[in-house]
Design an enzyme around this catalytic site. Structure first.
Site, PDB file in Angstrom:
ATOM      1  N   SER A  78       0.847  -1.192   0.000  1.00  0.00           N
ATOM      2  CA  SER A  78       0.000   0.000   0.000  1.00  0.00           C
ATOM      3  C   SER A  78       0.880   1.239   0.000  1.00  0.00           C
ATOM      4  O   SER A  78       2.029   1.194   0.457  1.00  0.00           O
ATOM      5  CB  SER A  78      -0.890   0.011   1.246  1.00  0.00           C
ATOM      6  OG  SER A  78      -1.565   1.248   1.389  1.00  0.00           O
TER       7      SER A  78
ATOM      8  N   TYR B 122      -1.993  -1.202  10.069  1.00  0.00           N
ATOM      9  CA  TYR B 122      -2.074  -1.594   8.658  1.00  0.00           C
ATOM     10  C   TYR B 122      -0.827  -1.130   7.909  1.00  0.00           C
ATOM     11  O   TYR B 122      -0.239  -1.887   7.132  1.00  0.00           O
ATOM     12  CB  TYR B 122      -3.326  -0.969   8.056  1.00  0.00           C
ATOM     13  CG  TYR B 122      -3.521  -1.213   6.580  1.00  0.00           C
ATOM     14  CD1 TYR B 122      -4.151  -2.367   6.128  1.00  0.00           C
ATOM     15  CD2 TYR B 122      -3.122  -0.273   5.644  1.00  0.00           C
ATOM     16  CE1 TYR B 122      -4.353  -2.593   4.776  1.00  0.00           C
ATOM     17  CE2 TYR B 122      -3.322  -0.480   4.285  1.00  0.00           C
ATOM     18  CZ  TYR B 122      -3.939  -1.638   3.857  1.00  0.00           C
ATOM     19  OH  TYR B 122      -4.135  -1.845   2.517  1.00  0.00           O
TER      20      TYR B 122
END
Length: 273
Positions: free
Chosen positions: A152, A165
């Protein structure tokens, strides 16, 4: 359904996609099947995996579904044994499962609970490791293969939200480079994609508006944008690419913070005299 596409055909290849019942994984599974691969759609939600696999088959592709939590050793073994039993092995692995259900509880570090941190790491990083550890010998047995990890842009820059995350996705980039280095001479390539914001059911409208204001490409990202990047990295067209992170974010991380701010942007300021 076969579409060889610009990234090269995948006829005869076997692909496993974890998180394949979701938006990003589902788009990748569909595209790989359209280009000729036999696909194992794996997801903790078996119903979602089955729905995607049935749609692929209905469109003329080849796919089977399997349920399993990638943080569980037995489930991981089941996922890859399904690929071996159904199609004879694994050539492509899209390591895409993530703990998205924990994102709303992922917040400031000082307030973060052990449950959210551990759950995020279990799926996003430990699960990725377990899958890679299992699939690497299978790929070596077939002369090599391609692993594409879903990281990401949160792994690349600091932000005010989702630190667990972000940390898991950053660890995944390091794992990507380690695998590429350790197994490249055994025919395995390992890369990562770093998606920007891909709107979904969890996207707040005000967040989307703020992101789009700062994103040079003037539209929202789509799951198909990520699928195209994954398919390229998994294809023979990317045969000289390994250990890399391909950012697919509409240019969001490619500029200074002043972009998108009409008050402070030097592009909008009066010319200096």
């Amino acid at each position: 359904m076969t579409d060889n596409g610009p990234a090269g055909g995948m006829i005869g290849k076997v692909a496993v996609v974890t998180g394949g019942g979701g938006a990003l994984g589902g788009a990748t599974a569909t595209l790989l099947a359209a280009r000729g691969a036999s696909v194992v759609v794996a997801d903790w939600n078996l119903e979602s995996a089955e729905t995607r696999a049935k749609a692929i088959v209905a469109a003329g592709g080849t796919a089977v579904a399997v349920g399993g939590d990638v943080a569980d050793d037995d489930a991981v073994e089941r996922i890859f044994s399904t690929a071996t039993e159904a199609f004879g092995g694994v050539d492509i692995f899209h390591n895409n499962a993530a703990a998205v259900h924990l994102a709303r509880s992922d917040g400031p570090v000082a307030d973060l609970t052990d449950e959210v941190w551990d759950g995020t790491m279990d799926i996003g990083l430990r699960g990725a490791f377990l899958c890679c550890r299992t699939v690497i010998p299978l790929m070596i047995a077939r002369g090599g293969g391609a692993i594409v990890n879903t990281s990401s842009i949160q792994a690349l820059i600091g932000d005010t939200w989702v630190p667990a995350y972000s940390a898991a996705k950053a660890g995944l980039l390091s794992l990507t480079r380690s695998i590429a280095t350790q197994y490249g001479r055994q025919g395995i390539r390992c890369n990562a994609v770093c998606p920007g914001l891909i709107p979904g059911v969890r996207t707040e409208p005000d967040m989307l508006e703020r992101i789009l204001r700062r994103q040079p490409v003037g539209r929202s990202g789509r799951p198909e944008d990520i699928a195209e990047a994954v398919a390229f990295l998994a294809s023979d067209a990317a045969g000289f690419i390994t250990g890399q992170a391909l950012v697919v974010d509409g240019g969001l991380t490619g500029h200074m913070p002043t972009y998108g701010d009409p008050v402070t942007s030097p592009l909008d300021a009066p010319a200096a005299r």
